[in-house]
Design a protein around this motif. Sequence first.
Motif, PDB file in Angstrom:
ATOM      1  N   ARG A  36       0.777  -1.103  -0.072  1.00 57.59           N
ATOM      2  CA  ARG A  36       0.065   0.017  -0.007  1.00 57.59           C
ATOM      3  C   ARG A  36       0.954   1.176   0.034  1.00 57.59           C
ATOM      4  O   ARG A  36       1.919   1.222   0.600  1.00 57.59           O
ATOM      5  CB  ARG A  36      -0.795   0.183   1.334  1.00 57.59           C
ATOM      6  CG  ARG A  36      -1.924  -1.179   1.603  1.00 57.59           C
ATOM      7  CD  ARG A  36      -3.026  -0.779   2.476  1.00 57.59           C
ATOM      8  NE  ARG A  36      -2.544   0.251   3.508  1.00 57.59           N
ATOM      9  CZ  ARG A  36      -2.035  -0.509   4.764  1.00 57.59           C
ATOM     10  NH1 ARG A  36      -1.770  -1.965   4.985  1.00 57.59           N
ATOM     11  NH2 ARG A  36      -1.536   0.299   5.622  1.00 57.59           N
TER      12      ARG A  36
ATOM     13  N   TYR B 106       3.273   3.516  -9.205  1.00 54.18           N
ATOM     14  CA  TYR B 106       2.059   2.945  -8.693  1.00 54.18           C
ATOM     15  C   TYR B 106       1.526   3.666  -7.519  1.00 54.18           C
ATOM     16  O   TYR B 106       0.444   3.974  -7.348  1.00 54.18           O
ATOM     17  CB  TYR B 106       2.432   1.669  -8.203  1.00 54.18           C
ATOM     18  CG  TYR B 106       1.329   0.882  -7.516  1.00 54.18           C
ATOM     19  CD1 TYR B 106       0.574   0.209  -7.907  1.00 54.18           C
ATOM     20  CD2 TYR B 106       1.282   0.932  -6.111  1.00 54.18           C
ATOM     21  CE1 TYR B 106      -0.716  -0.541  -7.416  1.00 54.18           C
ATOM     22  CE2 TYR B 106       0.202   0.110  -5.550  1.00 54.18           C
ATOM     23  CZ  TYR B 106      -0.739  -0.341  -6.009  1.00 54.18           C
ATOM     24  OH  TYR B 106      -1.910  -1.305  -5.493  1.00 54.18           O
TER      25      TYR B 106
ATOM     26  N   GLU C 190      -2.021   5.388  -7.530  1.00 53.25           N
ATOM     27  CA  GLU C 190      -3.105   5.114  -6.455  1.00 53.25           C
ATOM     28  C   GLU C 190      -3.557   6.397  -5.563  1.00 53.25           C
ATOM     29  O   GLU C 190      -4.667   5.977  -5.126  1.00 53.25           O
ATOM     30  CB  GLU C 190      -2.448   4.028  -5.556  1.00 53.25           C
ATOM     31  CG  GLU C 190      -2.511   2.787  -6.431  1.00 53.25           C
ATOM     32  CD  GLU C 190      -3.741   2.128  -6.787  1.00 53.25           C
ATOM     33  OE1 GLU C 190      -4.446   1.736  -5.905  1.00 53.25           O
ATOM     34  OE2 GLU C 190      -4.094   1.935  -7.896  1.00 53.25           O
ATOM     35  N   THR C 191      -2.460   7.220  -5.302  1.00 47.74           N
ATOM     36  CA  THR C 191      -2.934   8.240  -4.497  1.00 47.74           C
ATOM     37  C   THR C 191      -3.588   9.562  -5.119  1.00 47.74           C
ATOM     38  O   THR C 191      -4.450  10.203  -4.557  1.00 47.74           O
ATOM     39  CB  THR C 191      -1.667   8.851  -3.561  1.00 47.74           C
ATOM     40  OG1 THR C 191      -0.960   7.525  -3.012  1.00 47.74           O
ATOM     41  CG2 THR C 191      -1.839   9.891  -2.752  1.00 47.74           C
TER      42      THR C 191
ATOM     43  N   LYS D  88      -0.476   6.463 -14.259  1.00 46.85           N
ATOM     44  CA  LYS D  88      -1.133   5.274 -14.526  1.00 46.85           C
ATOM     45  C   LYS D  88      -0.632   4.760 -16.044  1.00 46.85           C
ATOM     46  O   LYS D  88      -0.219   3.577 -16.126  1.00 46.85           O
ATOM     47  CB  LYS D  88      -2.691   5.008 -14.552  1.00 46.85           C
ATOM     48  CG  LYS D  88      -3.245   4.006 -14.673  1.00 46.85           C
ATOM     49  CD  LYS D  88      -4.863   4.137 -14.525  1.00 46.85           C
ATOM     50  CE  LYS D  88      -5.466   2.534 -15.015  1.00 46.85           C
ATOM     51  NZ  LYS D  88      -5.128   1.906 -15.754  1.00 46.85           N
TER      52      LYS D  88
END
Length: 632
Positions: A183, A535, A539-540, A550
Amino acid sequence: MYDVNMRCLAARVNYKTLIIICALFTLVTVLLWNKCSSDKAIHFPRHLGHLENLVGKGALEKREFDSEDDNDLANLFRGGKPAAKQPSADAFHQEQQRAPPVASILNNNANKLLSIKYEEMDCLINDDYTIKGRKEGNEVYLPFSWIEKYFEVYGKIAQYDGYERFEFSHSYSKVYTPRGNYRPDGVFMSFEGYNVEVRDRVKCISGIEGVPLSTQWGPQGYFYPIQIAQYGLSHYSKNLTEKPPHAEVYGVVEKRDKSTKQNDWMVPKGCTVSTVFDKTRSSNVNQFSTPESSDGVSLLLGNTKDFIISFEIKFSTNGSVSVVLETTEKNQLFTIHYVTNSQLIAFKDKAIYYGIGPRTSWSTITRDLVTDLKKGVGLSNTKAVKQTKIMPKKVVRLVAKGKGFIDNITIVTTAHMPAFFAASDWLVRNQDDKGGWPIMVTRKLGEGFKSLEPGWYSAMAQGQAMSTLVRAYLLTREQVYLNSALRAVMPFTLKSEDHGVKAVFMNKYDWYEEYPTAPSSFVLNGFIYSLLGLYDLKETAGDKLGQEAKKLYDRGMDSLKAMLPLFDTGSGTIYDLRHFMLGTAPNLARWDYHTTHINQLQLLSTVDDAPIFKEFVKRWKSYLKGGRAKHN
């Protein structure tokens, strides 16, 4: 008749006496033998305890060696012990938890001892040269000092439960088990085990910037974005995995809680220390004033538990804050001076100096006294800091000189978040208008590659900086960190020859270069680190702001899945693809890089379920224990 009876009695007495004398002689012989051989007695492991019971019924012989063989035999293995026979593959794991096998074996009747003598013999290696070995029956032993270098394997003699045993390993690095799915706000890989500041290629932690200076490619010291990002990520990860630190606060105006100590300042004649109210802080602080010729005002600390000090400071003039340490060096006192100048580091006569800048407004200084002491004592003009065993035993006192204000003098076990934010803030301040962190040192990757001149970008630096900044944003929700991470995407869109970091393999696969060389080098670990940064950002930042990240991430993952087989040698991995680009020999990855490759793929397999990652992890793990691909 009387004479006959006396002779019979004498005969019986003599017979019994003879038995007793023989028994006593035997006992004395055994006792003398045990005493003479006690230093070299053979101990029986627990799992062969039944043999120990047999020893009482028969003498246990030692192995016989010619005196001229003793010195040669000592060279068979480090420490002079002969190797035990190799256990079977099935029994190897169980043998790790047992003591070594005995050197001799008793026969079934326990009346005879099998003892095999070593014989010296010549061993011809590849029809090229000869070394000395040993023959024991049909078994031949070669010196491990030769085996180690020839096969690049590793071994040592170790103590286990009172016994010595030889421990062999095919590799020296280990793979970490992932804590769970990766994460952007979690632990970064296995960086909780990284200690960037103790590396010998880190000159010191800057007193002004609060981040490491590298000497990896030059002894003068320079700020290396990769190292700074790793410094931040390691402390961030430690903060998530370690227990809260113990802290003690000193020199407070009024007692606040159990962790505060209301110490008195020692104020020489001509110096002053007073309590004043600071409106900007809405609290009382200590104001100090000392003449230039004085030794300063001092506060007794006496802490023997922890060695990270933190204090808030504001100078009105030039001055310094010094910390006196009692050390393990014959209890000698060393002093670390934090001075309001721009000097990087200096060491003279048990005094170490770090420049901290002017500090004319309130700021917090947090320093690891162990690191500062070792870097000062080990200061050298070479790339590597000299190793030293010196350690602090006690933080004796703090000394302030000049004019200024000081508050919240604290000694703590750890201070991970100040280190993390020092790295994050450095990245924000030092990003250029193209979104990159230029590396201001020349880098020559190897023969056949053009040198990278100062000012080059690294995809690994860009990626790890993104991972650092994203975590700072998620902690604080301060937009400045996310904006900096978003700007860091720009060099990924430019080719290496256009001052970017992108290369294209076989005119098809996009690759983000750790070293944007000409020709391209395609370093594997640096590429994967850049993907992790992309990544974290995608994602953030969300679908809109993270759109470019992305796209770059997806194209990079496609390239990784297609090109991963190119890095597999069948017994290890390859660091880069110079053998393809230059036609040279492959640049094999050291075992620590090999395990980095495995750790990276393990992490990626938690965010992408493509079978290739799990397949390669399994195969590459087997190489660590001598596994090899099948031959034809």
